[in-house]
Design an enzyme around this catalytic site. Structure first.
Site, PDB file in Angstrom:
ATOM      1  N   GLU A 246      31.822  24.399 -21.865  1.00  0.00           N
ATOM      2  CA  GLU A 246      31.468  23.684 -23.173  1.00  0.00           C
ATOM      3  C   GLU A 246      32.494  23.053 -23.744  1.00  0.00           C
ATOM      4  O   GLU A 246      32.250  21.680 -24.202  1.00  0.00           O
ATOM      5  CB  GLU A 246      30.485  24.652 -24.043  1.00  0.00           C
ATOM      6  CG  GLU A 246      29.414  25.133 -23.466  1.00  0.00           C
ATOM      7  CD  GLU A 246      28.374  24.305 -22.563  1.00  0.00           C
ATOM      8  OE1 GLU A 246      28.244  23.077 -23.166  1.00  0.00           O
ATOM      9  OE2 GLU A 246      28.080  24.420 -21.636  1.00  0.00           O
TER      10      GLU A 246
ATOM     11  N   TRP B 170      33.387  20.232 -21.970  1.00  0.00           N
ATOM     12  CA  TRP B 170      32.393  18.833 -22.393  1.00  0.00           C
ATOM     13  C   TRP B 170      32.965  18.040 -23.412  1.00  0.00           C
ATOM     14  O   TRP B 170      32.781  16.706 -23.343  1.00  0.00           O
ATOM     15  CB  TRP B 170      30.834  19.468 -22.788  1.00  0.00           C
ATOM     16  CG  TRP B 170      29.967  19.351 -21.535  1.00  0.00           C
ATOM     17  CD1 TRP B 170      29.605  20.673 -20.679  1.00  0.00           C
ATOM     18  CD2 TRP B 170      29.314  18.341 -20.978  1.00  0.00           C
ATOM     19  NE1 TRP B 170      28.774  20.069 -19.800  1.00  0.00           N
ATOM     20  CE2 TRP B 170      28.521  18.933 -19.829  1.00  0.00           C
ATOM     21  CE3 TRP B 170      29.329  17.015 -21.356  1.00  0.00           C
ATOM     22  CZ2 TRP B 170      27.646  18.111 -19.177  1.00  0.00           C
ATOM     23  CZ3 TRP B 170      28.371  16.073 -20.400  1.00  0.00           C
ATOM     24  CH2 TRP B 170      27.762  16.795 -19.407  1.00  0.00           C
TER      25      TRP B 170
ATOM     26  N   TRP C 297      11.846   0.688 -22.541  1.00  0.00           N
ATOM     27  CA  TRP C 297      11.433   1.315 -24.110  1.00  0.00           C
ATOM     28  C   TRP C 297      10.123   0.615 -24.626  1.00  0.00           C
ATOM     29  O   TRP C 297       9.914  -0.766 -24.680  1.00  0.00           O
ATOM     30  CB  TRP C 297      12.627   1.003 -24.896  1.00  0.00           C
ATOM     31  CG  TRP C 297      13.945   1.473 -24.341  1.00  0.00           C
ATOM     32  CD1 TRP C 297      14.913   0.538 -24.334  1.00  0.00           C
ATOM     33  CD2 TRP C 297      14.389   2.847 -23.884  1.00  0.00           C
ATOM     34  NE1 TRP C 297      16.044   1.322 -23.636  1.00  0.00           N
ATOM     35  CE2 TRP C 297      15.568   2.645 -23.516  1.00  0.00           C
ATOM     36  CE3 TRP C 297      13.624   3.973 -23.854  1.00  0.00           C
ATOM     37  CZ2 TRP C 297      16.201   3.761 -22.801  1.00  0.00           C
ATOM     38  CZ3 TRP C 297      14.350   4.990 -23.177  1.00  0.00           C
ATOM     39  CH2 TRP C 297      15.406   4.924 -22.771  1.00  0.00           C
TER      40      TRP C 297
ATOM     41  N   ASN D 226      21.613  23.788 -29.046  1.00  0.00           N
ATOM     42  CA  ASN D 226      21.760  22.898 -27.847  1.00  0.00           C
ATOM     43  C   ASN D 226      20.744  22.519 -27.113  1.00  0.00           C
ATOM     44  O   ASN D 226      20.372  21.449 -26.819  1.00  0.00           O
ATOM     45  CB  ASN D 226      23.066  23.093 -27.105  1.00  0.00           C
ATOM     46  CG  ASN D 226      23.462  22.069 -26.048  1.00  0.00           C
ATOM     47  OD1 ASN D 226      23.465  20.829 -26.371  1.00  0.00           O
ATOM     48  ND2 ASN D 226      23.185  22.626 -24.929  1.00  0.00           N
TER      49      ASN D 226
ATOM     50  N   TRP E 128      16.673   5.186 -26.784  1.00  0.00           N
ATOM     51  CA  TRP E 128      17.820   6.481 -27.402  1.00  0.00           C
ATOM     52  C   TRP E 128      18.614   6.076 -28.431  1.00  0.00           C
ATOM     53  O   TRP E 128      19.139   7.007 -29.237  1.00  0.00           O
ATOM     54  CB  TRP E 128      18.696   6.821 -26.053  1.00  0.00           C
ATOM     55  CG  TRP E 128      19.519   5.816 -25.549  1.00  0.00           C
ATOM     56  CD1 TRP E 128      19.196   4.847 -24.605  1.00  0.00           C
ATOM     57  CD2 TRP E 128      20.962   5.602 -25.920  1.00  0.00           C
ATOM     58  NE1 TRP E 128      20.282   4.207 -24.385  1.00  0.00           N
ATOM     59  CE2 TRP E 128      21.270   4.578 -25.058  1.00  0.00           C
ATOM     60  CE3 TRP E 128      21.812   6.158 -26.875  1.00  0.00           C
ATOM     61  CZ2 TRP E 128      22.829   4.043 -25.332  1.00  0.00           C
ATOM     62  CZ3 TRP E 128      23.077   5.704 -27.006  1.00  0.00           C
ATOM     63  CH2 TRP E 128      23.489   4.703 -26.147  1.00  0.00           C
TER      64      TRP E 128
ATOM     65  N   TRP F 293      23.392  11.653 -25.422  1.00  0.00           N
ATOM     66  CA  TRP F 293      22.201  11.001 -25.695  1.00  0.00           C
ATOM     67  C   TRP F 293      22.156  10.218 -24.304  1.00  0.00           C
ATOM     68  O   TRP F 293      20.943   9.920 -23.603  1.00  0.00           O
ATOM     69  CB  TRP F 293      22.314   9.961 -27.031  1.00  0.00           C
ATOM     70  CG  TRP F 293      21.575  10.528 -28.066  1.00  0.00           C
ATOM     71  CD1 TRP F 293      22.159  11.429 -29.080  1.00  0.00           C
ATOM     72  CD2 TRP F 293      20.182  10.920 -28.422  1.00  0.00           C
ATOM     73  NE1 TRP F 293      21.196  11.800 -30.109  1.00  0.00           N
ATOM     74  CE2 TRP F 293      20.034  11.729 -29.459  1.00  0.00           C
ATOM     75  CE3 TRP F 293      18.923  10.396 -27.733  1.00  0.00           C
ATOM     76  CZ2 TRP F 293      18.702  11.952 -30.160  1.00  0.00           C
ATOM     77  CZ3 TRP F 293      17.637  10.907 -27.969  1.00  0.00           C
ATOM     78  CH2 TRP F 293      17.588  11.550 -29.332  1.00  0.00           C
TER      79      TRP F 293
END
Ligand SMILES: Cc1cc2nc3c(=O)[nH]c(=O)nc-3n(C[C@H](O)[C@H](O)[C@H](O)COP(=O)(O)OP(=O)(O)OC[C@H]3O[C@@H](n4cnc5c(N)ncnc54)[C@H](O)[C@@H]3O)c2cc1C
Length: 462
Positions: free
Chosen positions: A266, A269, A297, A338, A356, A379
């Site tokens: 993590e 990340w 969208w 998370n 988004w 995102w």
């Protein structure tokens, strides 16, 4: 006496393992400076929750400096102009700063280096962004190979102690008062529950790390269970640089547990996200797939009424308990688990078919850990629009996710209207005919939403 050394603080609000501060202190009297620069960041000036955290973090670090008879000089305005002014006022020739990778900071670092002697250091990541590359020397775009290559390059640099001494300049330049910056909300003060949830500052980050050292072994099994407290909640401390990932790495001497191995991935990340924004500086704003986003969208310009749905999502009123719990946790604490961030984000993008970027912006304003790289990368990953691999057509099912990850207690905590419901029905009270008064019906059915999203996806692919 050697000339004063300016330390330009940004998101590195700590004494220990701070390479810029450490180097400056070894070369002369230290003038640490924090500049609140809303202009340079453009539309990425800090949101409300970030400003709340920043206030308390600066307060805490100022106290640490005061204990050592030193100060943090606060200025507001254009960072480069203020730094040049302070250098002129004090006779300082060198500015020390830890590198930051948001595009506006990279640009400012370049401009400042043309005016003054700017010494930059790597301080806030396991390995400096740009360091881990493919065999042909190009940066990685995808997380998994990046992570493997990073693991091969670790350990990170050694940890630095606090500077032994912080000597003062002959004369301190003028400083603003933190209170005058009005970083805290007043009318209304929406931050009282955020303040109850967090202890801010370097000492608090280390206390949390000590707590986490006892818990990390359970991380692998527990990290997806929002009802339990088995993630480190270290993200705001890391984001603001109250602690560095290098300090975390070296704290965990026994690195064999599955929990630590997963936790380290993590942290990687986090490194990965910075590498992505170095390659694609507009990542939190631009999609990188060949979808036709005009058909993907729901679009207010095409007559779709997305405002109400967006507001229902923001306020935790979608009728999906796990989504609503997450959105209310965000509002109450400035943070969200998370697993629930993933579910709530997927819901906005796929169930509601809302671009988004609306979600990214809301998180930017509400998270105490709002981070240009981490937020944008996650995102885009959820919506399947970025350079990483997750696909739009993978649609998370919030109701079964809630059940699978045992979120009943979490929902009870953040959605009090549902507090009296049993574990069996709380994930989907509507389906069990026990929707309590005051809690909304689902904004859209799961199957209907899924079909609508897949159809929009097909259309957008042309
Ligand atoms: C839609 C969405 C938006 C997000 N926005 C942000 C954000 O603005 N800022 C932010 O720090 N994280 C963000 N994340 C990533 C992640 O949710 C948080 O870092 C994590 O929940 C923080 O809690 P923790 O400290 O307990 O994490 P832990 O599980 O204890 O992880 C340890 C640390 O690793 C880093 N980390 C963990 N997961 C990720 C990840 N997926 N991407 C990047 N770094 C990670 C964080 O620094 C975190 O503190 C986002 C995730 C999603 C799905």
């Amino acid at each position: 006496m050697s000339s004063p050394q300016i330390v330009w603080l940004r998101r590195d609000l700590r004494m220990a393992d701070n390479p810029a501060l450490y180097a400056a202190a070894s070369q002369g009297p230290v003038i640490a400076v924090y500049i609140l620069d809303d202009e340079t960041a453009g539309d990425r000036a800090y949101g409300g929750a970030s400003r709340w955290w920043l206030h308390h973090s600066l307060n805490s670090l100022s106290r640490s400096f005061a204990k050592r008879n030193a100060k943090i000089i606060l200025r507001r305005g254009d960072a480069i102009e203020e730094l040049v002014k302070i250098a002129e006022e004090t006779g300082a020739e060198t500015i020390h700063a830890n590198r930051h990778y948001e595009p506006w900071w990279r640009k400012a670092q370049g401009q400042l280096a043309d005016k003054l002697d700017l010494q930059l250091y790597d301080g806030n990541y396991l390995l400096p962004p740009g360091y881990v590359t493919t065999g042909s020397g190009t940066p990685y775009k995808i997380y998994t190979p990046f992570s493997k290559a990073t693991l091969e390059q670790l350990p990170p640099r050694d940890e630095l102690p606090e500077p032994e001494t912080l000597s003062s300049p002959d004369k301190w330049p003028a400083s603003d008062n933190l209170e005058d910056w009005n970083l805290l909300p007043t009318s209304p003060n929406w931050a009282t529950s955020i303040a109850d949830f967090w202890d801010v500052g370097e000492d608090a980050a280390h206390e949390r790390l000590e707590w986490w050292a006892d818990e990390v072994g359970d991380y692998d099994d527990g990290r997806n269970l929002p009802s339990q407290d088995i993630t480190s909640q270290m993200s705001p401390h890391l984001h603001w640089g109250e602690i560095s990932p290098v300090q975390i790495y070296h704290r965990f001497k026994d690195k064999r547990s599955n929990g630590w191995q997963t936790y380290l991935k993590e942290l990687i990340w986090r490194d990965y996200a910075q590498n992505v924004i170095c390659q694609f500086p507009a990542y939190p704003k631009e999609s990188y797939r060949d979808y036709d986003e005009r058909t993907l969208w729901r679009n207010p310009n095409a007559g779709h009424l997305i405002e109400e749905d967006l507001r229902a999502w923001q306020r935790g009123q979608t009728g999906y308990p796990i989504v609503d719990a997450g959105m209310r946790q965000l509002w109450q604490t400035g943070w969200m688990h998370n697993r629930v961030r993933m579910i709530a984000a997927s819901f906005l993008v796929k169930h509601l078919l809302i671009d988004w970027r609306h979600g990214e912006r809301w998180f930017w304003d509400c998270l105490v850990d709002a981070d240009y790289g981490n937020n944008g990368v996650n995102w885009q990953w959820i919506s399947g629009t970025g350079v990483d691999s997750n696909m739009f057509s993978r649609i998370m099912a919030p109701l079964s996710q809630s059940e699978k990850f045992d979120a009943a207690a979490y929902v009870r905590e953040y959605v009090p209207e549902l507090a009296d419901l049993s574990d069996k029905v709380i994930h989907d009270p509507e389906a069990h005919d026990c929707l309590p008064e005051g809690y909304p019906a689902k904004i859209i059915g799961h199957r209907e939403a899924r079909e609508r999203a897949l159809e929009a996806y097909r259309q957008s692919k042309g």
